[in-house]
Structure formats: structure tokens, C-alpha cells
Design an enzyme around this catalytic site. Structure first.
Site, mmCIF file in Angstrom:
data_model
loop_
_atom_site.group_PDB
_atom_site.id
_atom_site.type_symbol
_atom_site.label_atom_id
_atom_site.label_comp_id
_atom_site.label_asym_id
_atom_site.label_seq_id
_atom_site.Cartn_x
_atom_site.Cartn_y
_atom_site.Cartn_z
ATOM 1 N N ASP A 50 0.149 -0.506 8.223
ATOM 2 C CA ASP A 50 1.278 -1.371 7.871
ATOM 3 C C ASP A 50 2.388 -1.232 8.910
ATOM 4 O O ASP A 50 3.041 -0.199 8.990
ATOM 5 C CB ASP A 50 1.811 -0.960 6.490
ATOM 6 C CG ASP A 50 2.976 -1.838 6.047
ATOM 7 O OD1 ASP A 50 2.721 -2.981 5.626
ATOM 8 O OD2 ASP A 50 4.129 -1.403 6.157
ATOM 9 N N TYR A 55 9.898 -2.272 13.083
ATOM 10 C CA TYR A 55 9.508 -0.878 13.332
ATOM 11 C C TYR A 55 9.348 -0.609 14.837
ATOM 12 O O TYR A 55 9.245 0.551 15.241
ATOM 13 C CB TYR A 55 8.198 -0.501 12.628
ATOM 14 C CG TYR A 55 8.173 -0.685 11.127
ATOM 15 C CD1 TYR A 55 9.334 -0.958 10.409
ATOM 16 C CD2 TYR A 55 6.987 -0.581 10.420
ATOM 17 C CE1 TYR A 55 9.300 -1.134 9.034
ATOM 18 C CE2 TYR A 55 6.941 -0.747 9.045
ATOM 19 C CZ TYR A 55 8.099 -1.038 8.358
ATOM 20 O OH TYR A 55 8.043 -1.212 6.995
ATOM 21 N N LYS A 84 5.192 -7.776 9.825
ATOM 22 C CA LYS A 84 6.223 -8.516 9.070
ATOM 23 C C LYS A 84 7.210 -9.193 9.996
ATOM 24 O O LYS A 84 7.584 -8.628 11.038
ATOM 25 C CB LYS A 84 6.993 -7.546 8.156
ATOM 26 C CG LYS A 84 6.093 -6.610 7.365
ATOM 27 C CD LYS A 84 6.817 -5.727 6.391
ATOM 28 C CE LYS A 84 5.910 -4.615 5.890
ATOM 29 N NZ LYS A 84 5.840 -3.421 6.729
ATOM 30 N N HIS A 116 9.662 -10.047 5.801
ATOM 31 C CA HIS A 116 10.061 -8.662 5.521
ATOM 32 C C HIS A 116 11.153 -8.563 4.465
ATOM 33 O O HIS A 116 11.205 -7.613 3.681
ATOM 34 C CB HIS A 116 10.556 -8.017 6.825
ATOM 35 C CG HIS A 116 10.477 -6.520 6.832
ATOM 36 N ND1 HIS A 116 10.274 -5.795 7.970
ATOM 37 C CD2 HIS A 116 10.557 -5.596 5.830
ATOM 38 C CE1 HIS A 116 10.248 -4.507 7.681
ATOM 39 N NE2 HIS A 116 10.419 -4.357 6.387
HETATM 40 P P1 NAP Z 1 6.961 7.398 1.884
HETATM 41 O O1 NAP Z 1 5.580 7.081 2.303
HETATM 42 O O2 NAP Z 1 7.340 7.331 0.449
HETATM 43 O O3 NAP Z 1 7.352 8.867 2.392
HETATM 44 C C1 NAP Z 1 7.243 9.234 3.730
HETATM 45 C C2 NAP Z 1 7.893 10.613 3.892
HETATM 46 O O4 NAP Z 1 7.172 11.566 3.114
HETATM 47 C C3 NAP Z 1 7.890 11.113 5.308
HETATM 48 O O5 NAP Z 1 9.107 11.793 5.514
HETATM 49 C C4 NAP Z 1 6.713 12.076 5.371
HETATM 50 O O6 NAP Z 1 6.967 13.082 6.312
HETATM 51 C C5 NAP Z 1 6.680 12.614 3.955
HETATM 52 N N1 NAP Z 1 5.317 12.901 3.497
HETATM 53 C C6 NAP Z 1 4.196 12.167 3.715
HETATM 54 N N2 NAP Z 1 3.147 12.723 3.113
HETATM 55 C C7 NAP Z 1 3.589 13.827 2.488
HETATM 56 C C8 NAP Z 1 2.963 14.813 1.698
HETATM 57 N N3 NAP Z 1 1.643 14.764 1.436
HETATM 58 N N4 NAP Z 1 3.718 15.819 1.206
HETATM 59 C C9 NAP Z 1 5.055 15.881 1.471
HETATM 60 N N5 NAP Z 1 5.702 14.973 2.220
HETATM 61 C C10 NAP Z 1 4.974 13.942 2.723
HETATM 62 O O7 NAP Z 1 8.054 6.528 2.661
HETATM 63 P P2 NAP Z 1 8.167 5.222 3.527
HETATM 64 O O8 NAP Z 1 7.824 5.503 4.932
HETATM 65 O O9 NAP Z 1 9.499 4.656 3.199
HETATM 66 O O10 NAP Z 1 7.094 4.203 2.923
HETATM 67 C C11 NAP Z 1 5.770 4.150 3.374
HETATM 68 C C12 NAP Z 1 5.494 2.905 4.216
HETATM 69 O O11 NAP Z 1 5.772 1.714 3.465
HETATM 70 C C13 NAP Z 1 6.386 2.763 5.456
HETATM 71 O O12 NAP Z 1 6.010 3.621 6.503
HETATM 72 C C14 NAP Z 1 6.206 1.287 5.749
HETATM 73 O O13 NAP Z 1 4.963 1.039 6.378
HETATM 74 C C15 NAP Z 1 6.233 0.702 4.330
HETATM 75 N N6 NAP Z 1 7.617 0.311 3.934
HETATM 76 C C16 NAP Z 1 7.903 -1.015 3.845
HETATM 77 C C17 NAP Z 1 9.178 -1.433 3.540
HETATM 78 C C18 NAP Z 1 9.485 -2.899 3.446
HETATM 79 O O14 NAP Z 1 10.673 -3.263 3.441
HETATM 80 N N7 NAP Z 1 8.485 -3.751 3.344
HETATM 81 C C19 NAP Z 1 10.191 -0.504 3.286
HETATM 82 C C20 NAP Z 1 9.881 0.857 3.363
HETATM 83 C C21 NAP Z 1 8.574 1.245 3.668
HETATM 84 P P3 NAP Z 1 5.936 13.396 7.537
HETATM 85 O O15 NAP Z 1 5.817 12.148 8.360
HETATM 86 O O16 NAP Z 1 6.614 14.504 8.267
HETATM 87 O O17 NAP Z 1 4.644 13.810 6.901
#
Ligand code: NAP
Length: 290
Positions: A50, A55, A84, A116
Site C-alpha cells: 500500500d 508517501y 493514492k 486519498h
Molecule cells: P500501524 O500499521 O497501525 O502501525 C505502525 C507502527 O507500529 C510503526 O511505528 C511500527 O514500527 C509499529 N509496529 C509494526 N508492527 C509492530 C509489532 N508487531 N509490534 C509492535 N510495533 C509494531 O500504522 P500506520 O502506518 O499508520 O498504518 C499502516 C498503513 O496503512 C500505512 O503504512 C499506510 O500504508 C496505510 N495508511 C493509510 C492512510 C490513509 O489515509 N489512507 C492513513 C494511515 C495509514 P516499526 O516500523 O519500527 O516496526
């Protein structure tokens, strides 16, 4: 409703299968970090990625995939790429923005392209141009979808009101709605709009940007199930048929987050997690945009 074809994929309204697990790439910066994360993800069985124009890693992702797919005996058709349209490219700039994503990724086509954000960057939330820009962006995505360049199209961060506006005026229904979703934000209203119109509801920030892994209830359920808190949070979503996109740059956590399909949470655990719903957002708030 988007139907389940196997535990690891859902069938979109277009008939295309989308993996239930994808690697989130927000904050994966630079060619090396993207490369090593994609390598670890492909090794762990991820087949979806994704990205987004904002990004700034579309080109790095495309390059990493072209280099790494042969290592795993895979081809372009074996992976599902989402990107997006950035909020600055809404309306009249949508064609340019989408074509830019296509050329940055350079993978021939994009499997799923989302708007997005409902608002246009630089416009006030109550600016009357926002609805027209949304409609123009969607018409552009429909055009590129008809040409096969965007295999499926959808939206992200739309509220129920934005979804109804789109559904009333579109020629092609959105295949996916991607929004923040975790036990503290259960999105009941949006999920029922998606169910009604056959839109696949997809979760982002399932780990609450990492903060939810220390929630005491999540930790307790993880311990009782001999799993990690992240696996419990992701399993809670996929067990409801909701695809997830956990982000990590750490190979061990990338692997950990993929181990979702060999255990089940019981009904009590599922209900206790859902009872954490309190409307808490870790990301931006789309209700502030008209
Ligand atoms: P998330 O996946 O909820 O959390 C990511 C965070 O958690 C990072 O700091 C990561 O650190 C840590 N983490 C990952 N696996 C872990 C584990 N097993 N144990 C403990 N900590 C862990 O947050 P997100 O990046 O906001 O959301 C995920 C994806 O959704 C994004 O990357 C993006 O592709 C998409 N997204 C889309 C939108 C939108 O507006 N459409 C908004 C936000 C996100 P490390 O990297 O150090 O492991």
C-alpha cells in the site's frame, strides 16, 4: 458485500482478488529501507503493498518489486499494488496526478487506486469547490479504470456523507473504502454503508500507529492466546473479513504481522476487543472536511 474467497483474500466488486494482508508503506523512506522491507515482506508471504503519492516512495516500491519478484519466483501478476491520488491533485490535476503515480511505480498498471482524502489541499474545509473537485477526480479515475490502467478504483478517509455523495453520482461504484479501523474505532456506520453497496471496507492503522500494542486488554488477550498484541489486533480485523495493512520496517515484525491465519480469537475475546470502541483516532480526522 465484498465476498471472501479464501482466508487470505477477498473478491472485490470488480471480480479481482485482493489479499487480506498488505504491507503498509507510510514512513518507509528511501530506496534501501523500501527494498529491505519489501524483501522481508515477500519472504513472509505478503503479496500486497500500500503506497500513495504523498508517501513519496512509489518509485522506490516499483523498483524494489521489479528487482525482488524474480528472487521469489513471482511475476507482476502475483502482487497487488495500491496507490493514492494526493490531496493536492484533486479536480483538474487528477489526470496528471494519477499518470504520475503510474509512471513512478512503472509496473504497467496499478491494481487499486484510491482518492486519498475527500478535501483538496489548500482549500478551507467548507470551501464550496470541494464537492466538484471530488466528482472530477472520480470521473478521472473512472476514465483510467476503463482504459485498464487502474484495475480497481476506490476512496480513502471518506465519511458516510462523502460515500453517499459519491454513490449517488458515480458511474463506477468504489471497489474499496480504506479508513482507520481498530478496536478503539469500530466505524459501525461506514461499515454498514460499505455492506449496502458492495464496497470492500479496508483497515489502516490497525495497530493504532503502534500505540495499541500496549493496551492492557490487548496484551491480556495476546498472552492467553500465546500470540503477540499486534497479531491479536490484526486478527480481530481479518476475522471480521476486513483486510489490513500493518506497516513495519523491521523484518521480524513484518514476519510476526503476517502470522494471522493459523489461529482464531474466540467470541468473548472478539467482543471484549470491540467493546473498546470509543471513537479514538490516531490519524487525521476526515469529518473536519466537507
Ligand atoms: P500501524 O500499521 O497501525 O502501525 C505502525 C507502527 O507500529 C510503526 O511505528 C511500527 O514500527 C509499529 N509496529 C509494526 N508492527 C509492530 C509489532 N508487531 N509490534 C509492535 N510495533 C509494531 O500504522 P500506520 O502506518 O499508520 O498504518 C499502516 C498503513 O496503512 C500505512 O503504512 C499506510 O500504508 C496505510 N495508511 C493509510 C492512510 C490513509 O489515509 N489512507 C492513513 C494511515 C495509514 P516499526 O516500523 O519500527 O516496526
Amino acid at each position: 458485500m465484498a465476498s471472501s474467497s479464501s482466508p487470505s483474500s477477498v473478491v472485490l466488486s470488480t471480480g479481482v482478488q485482493m489479499p487480506v494482508l498488505g504491507l503498509g508503506t507510510y514512513k518507509l523512506w528511501g530506496p534501501e529501507e523500501v527494498y529491505w522491507a519489501v524483501d522481508a515482506a515477500l519472504a513472509a508471504g505478503y503479496r500486497a503493498f500500500d503506497s500513495a503519492a504523498v508517501y513519496r516512495n512509489e518509485a522506490d516500491l516499483g523498483r524494489a518489486l521489479k528487482e525482488l519478484l524474480p528472487k521469489y519466483g513471482l511475476t507482476r501478476e502475483d502482487v497487488f499494488i495500491t496507490s493514492k491520488l494526493g490531496p493536492k491533485d484533486h479536480g483538474g490535476k487528477a489526470m496528471e496526478g494519477a499518470l504520475h503515480s503510474l509512471s513512478q511505480l512503472d509496473l504497467g498498471y496499478i491494481d487499486l487506486y484510491l482518492i486519498h482524502w475527500p478535501g483538496t489541499q489548500g482549500l478551507a474545509v467548507d470551501d464550496k469547490r470541494n464537492p466538484g473537485n471530488r466528482a472530477q477526480s472520480w470521473a478521472t479515475l473512472e476514465e483510467l479504470n476503463a482504459q485498464g490502467k487502474l484495475r480497481a478504483i476506490g476512496v480513502s478517509n471518506y465519511t458516510p456523507a462523502h460515500m453517499k455523495e459519491l454513490i449517488q453520482s458515480c458511474k463506477v461504484l468504489p471497489a474499496v473504502l480504506q479508513v482507520e479501523f481498530h478496536p478503539r474505532l469500530c466505524q459501525t456506520e461506514l461499515r454498514s454503508v460499505c455492506d449496502e453497496y458492495g464496497v470492500c471496507f479496508q483497515a489502516y492503522s490497525s495497530l493504532g500507529k503502534g500505540e495499541l500494542v500496549t493496551d492492557p486488554l490487548v496484551m491480556e488477550i495476546a498472552k492467553n492466546n500465546e500470540r503477540t498484541p499486534a497479531q491479536v489486533l490484526l486478527r480481530w480485523a481479518v476475522q471480521q473479513g476486513v483486510p489490513v495493512l500493518p506497516k513495519s520496517s523491521n523484518p521480524d515484525r513484518i514476519k510476526e504481522n503476517a502470522r494471522l491465519f493459523d489461529f482464531t480469537l474466540n467470541k468473548t475475546d472478539m467482543n471484549r476487543l470491540s467493546a473498546l470502541d470509543c471513537g479514538q483516532k490516531y490519524c487525521w480526522d476526515p469529518s473536519e472536511v466537507v
